[in-house]
Design an enzyme around this catalytic site. Structure first.
Site, short mmCIF file in Angstrom:
data_model
loop_
_atom_site.label_atom_id
_atom_site.label_comp_id
_atom_site.label_asym_id
_atom_site.label_seq_id
_atom_site.Cartn_x
_atom_site.Cartn_y
_atom_site.Cartn_z
N ARG A 1 27.83 -27.21 -1.46
CA ARG A 1 26.95 -26.55 -0.45
C ARG A 1 28.08 -26.20 0.68
O ARG A 1 27.53 -25.07 1.35
CB ARG A 1 26.39 -27.83 0.42
N GLU B 1 14.39 -20.49 4.50
CA GLU B 1 14.54 -20.92 3.24
C GLU B 1 16.13 -20.39 2.77
O GLU B 1 16.34 -19.30 2.84
CB GLU B 1 13.66 -20.85 2.21
N ASP B 2 16.58 -21.17 1.94
CA ASP B 2 17.86 -20.80 1.62
C ASP B 2 17.61 -19.75 0.05
O ASP B 2 18.07 -18.67 -0.18
CB ASP B 2 19.00 -21.71 0.92
N LYS C 1 17.95 -29.65 2.64
CA LYS C 1 19.40 -29.58 3.18
C LYS C 1 19.97 -27.86 3.10
O LYS C 1 20.66 -27.53 3.73
CB LYS C 1 20.48 -30.44 2.50
N ASP D 1 13.00 -19.90 -6.05
CA ASP D 1 13.09 -19.89 -7.40
C ASP D 1 11.78 -20.29 -7.70
O ASP D 1 11.12 -19.02 -8.15
CB ASP D 1 14.04 -21.24 -7.68
N ASP E 1 23.30 -26.46 -3.78
CA ASP E 1 24.10 -27.39 -4.29
C ASP E 1 23.89 -27.68 -5.73
O ASP E 1 23.04 -27.21 -6.16
CB ASP E 1 23.64 -29.08 -3.54
N LYS F 1 15.02 -15.33 -6.28
CA LYS F 1 15.14 -15.29 -7.85
C LYS F 1 14.16 -15.23 -8.42
O LYS F 1 13.18 -15.76 -8.96
CB LYS F 1 15.72 -16.62 -8.33
N PHE G 1 21.89 -20.25 -12.21
CA PHE G 1 22.04 -21.40 -11.24
C PHE G 1 22.99 -21.25 -10.14
O PHE G 1 24.16 -21.05 -10.70
CB PHE G 1 22.11 -22.60 -12.06
N VAL G 2 22.87 -20.99 -9.10
CA VAL G 2 24.05 -20.44 -7.96
C VAL G 2 23.98 -22.16 -7.11
O VAL G 2 23.25 -22.62 -6.70
CB VAL G 2 23.53 -19.33 -7.31
C1 PRP Z 1 15.93 -26.14 -3.32
C2 PRP Z 1 15.84 -24.86 -2.20
C3 PRP Z 1 14.62 -24.81 -1.97
C4 PRP Z 1 14.07 -25.07 -3.25
C5 PRP Z 1 13.56 -23.80 -4.01
O1 PRP Z 1 15.87 -27.23 -2.52
O2 PRP Z 1 16.69 -25.43 -0.90
O3 PRP Z 1 14.01 -25.46 -0.95
O4 PRP Z 1 15.10 -25.76 -4.10
O5 PRP Z 1 13.26 -23.90 -5.15
P1 PRP Z 1 11.72 -23.62 -5.89
O6 PRP Z 1 11.49 -22.35 -5.43
O7 PRP Z 1 11.69 -23.63 -7.40
O8 PRP Z 1 10.58 -24.65 -5.51
P2 PRP Z 1 16.32 -28.73 -3.17
O9 PRP Z 1 14.91 -29.37 -3.66
O10 PRP Z 1 17.15 -28.59 -4.21
O11 PRP Z 1 16.79 -29.53 -1.87
P3 PRP Z 1 17.87 -29.27 -1.12
O12 PRP Z 1 17.64 -28.12 -0.06
O13 PRP Z 1 18.01 -30.49 -0.29
O14 PRP Z 1 18.96 -28.92 -1.97
#
Ligand code: PRP
Length: 189
Positions: A170, A104-105, A48, A108, A164, A136, A157-158
């Site tokens: 969000r 992608e947002d 999301k 990490d 979220d 990050k 953690f942002v």
């Molecule tokens: C978050 C974010 C990326 C992913 C990045 O998604 O949107 O898709 O984590 O993290 P990584 O590089 O450590 O894999 P999340 O799994 O929290 O789902 P969401 O987008 O529904 O919040």
């Protein structure tokens, strides 16, 4: 009487202000519009978290394009990556022979994009690129080639602008760092 809960009260620091975010998204949109001026790219938004970024980015790209979504989850309710990437919703269109841009947002650990990239590459797109709003770098566990990045951020953690904690925050228009108390409360509830 019930007091109104304001999300802002849980934020310790605003890392990226809303207008700074919007300006950078417009810049990225302009560059991507030049890159894809001769094709009709498919923007794949990763739900999301990437929803606000994708919506603003596509409006900053005045060229023919297609928008599709996938839903992936790796964090569940935690602030730590589970190490397991799950596809919750797959693409509903074929991407063979198409120019695909993963939107992608945040990157990490890199585990989500590493998985998604090879998953989509196996479907033989003509090209496959990645644009990530936030990078990050210090948290990376697997290397992922990012074609376009909005901002590099510290290993905090942002939340906000799609990101979220336990499905909340969000809807903040900026990127912020939560107060420790707010994190503890969200993880307890
Ligand atoms: C978050 C974010 C990326 C992913 C990045 O998604 O949107 O898709 O984590 O993290 P990584 O590089 O450590 O894999 P999340 O799994 O929290 O789902 P969401 O987008 O529904 O919040």
């Amino acid at each position: 009487m019930k007091t109104t809960v304001r999300l802002d009260d849980s934020i310790a620091e605003v890392l990226i202000e809303a207008d700074v975010l919007q300006d950078r998204v417009k810049e990225l949109g302009a560059r991507l519009s030049v890159l894809y001026k001769d094709s009709v790219p498919i923007l794949v938004g990763v739900l999301k978290g990437a929803a606000p970024f994708l919506v603003d980015l596509m409006r900053a790209m005045p060229i023919p394009l297609q928008v599709e979504f996938m839903a992936v989850s790796s964090y569940g309710r935690n602030t730590q990556h589970s190490g397991v990437v799950r596809i919750l919703m797959d693409l509903v269109v074929g991407i063979e022979g198409r120019d695909v841009l993963i939107v992608e947002d945040i990157v990490d650990t890199g585990l989500t994009l590493d998985y998604l990239r090879s998953y989509l590459e196996n479907q033989n797109p003509r090209s496959l690129r990645i644009v990530a709003l936030l990078d990050k770098v210090e948290a990376r566990r697997v290397a992922v080639p990012l074609d376009y990045v909005g901002f590099q951020i510290p290993n905090e953690f942002v939340v906000g602008y799609g990101l979220d904690l336990a499905e909340q925050y969000r809807n903040l228009p900026y990127i912020g760092i939560l107060k420790a108390l707010a994190v503890a409360e969200a993880l307890r509830s």
